[in-house]
Design a protein around this motif. Structure first.
Motif: not given
Length: 181
Positions: A10-13, A16, A162, A169, A172-173, A175-176
């Motif tokens: 998550l930190r890589e998105l 964030i 964020t 986001l 993407p969250v 999906r992750l």
């Protein structure tokens, strides 16, 4: 995989700033959990309405709570023996040590793990805990491992801070999360 496996991903998105995992999000429907307790500091007992909260390191940062003195809780602060590092709110510090430096001072709380001593490592502004409808109160934060509820896929709550539009986001969250779980 355990939920904490998502934290570094998550930190890589982009967008964030901070992530923490726990099992008790802020909710609008809970009453205040503060209780009047006997707090002993410098051999003097005080009756204070306080809230004690155990959170994993990184939680206050994820909420965007700034430290006004000292530091926040770190993973090395999780301990079961000896003096327990604590971050306290400004109201708590001022109640025990008015017009004095509270960083480094020690205290104990009656009826919360008798005999346990806490040492203040940081001070934060007064914050709302547990309920969005409660007033801020004197609060003591101590570091802990995520509870079993937070370590299970069901019951884990991610607190994500964020910058920009958080709605961008959500997908993407999700999906992750679906890739991990």
């Amino acid at each position: 995989k355990p939920p904490e496996a998502m934290n570094p991903l998550l930190r890589e998105l982009p967008g964030i700033d901070a992530v923490a995992i726990g099992d008790s999000p802020l909710r609008p429907d809970l009453p205040s959990f503060s209780k009047t307790r006997t707090v002993t500091a410098d051999a003097v007992s005080h009756e204070l309405a306080i809230l004690t909260s155990s959170y994993p390191p990184g939680y206050l940062e994820a909420l965007g709570v700034r430290v006004v003195a000292g530091r926040t809780l770190e993973s090395g602060d999780i301990t079961t023996a000896g003096v327990h590092p604590a971050v306290v709110t400004a109201t708590f510090a001022e109640s025990l040590w008015p017009n004095s430096v509270a960083i480094g001072r020690q205290f104990s709380i009656a009826s919360r793990l008798q005999g346990q001593t806490y040492q203040i490592v940081g001070i934060v502004p007064d914050v709302v805990c547990y309920s969005l409808r409660s007033e801020p109160c004197a609060t003591v934060f101590v570091a802990s491992e995520p509870s079993p509820n937070a370590q299970a896929t069901v019951g884990a709550t991610f607190t994500i801070r964020t910058r920009g539009d958080a709605a961008l986001l959500v997908e993407p969250v999700k999906r992750l999360a679906s890739e991990i779980f």
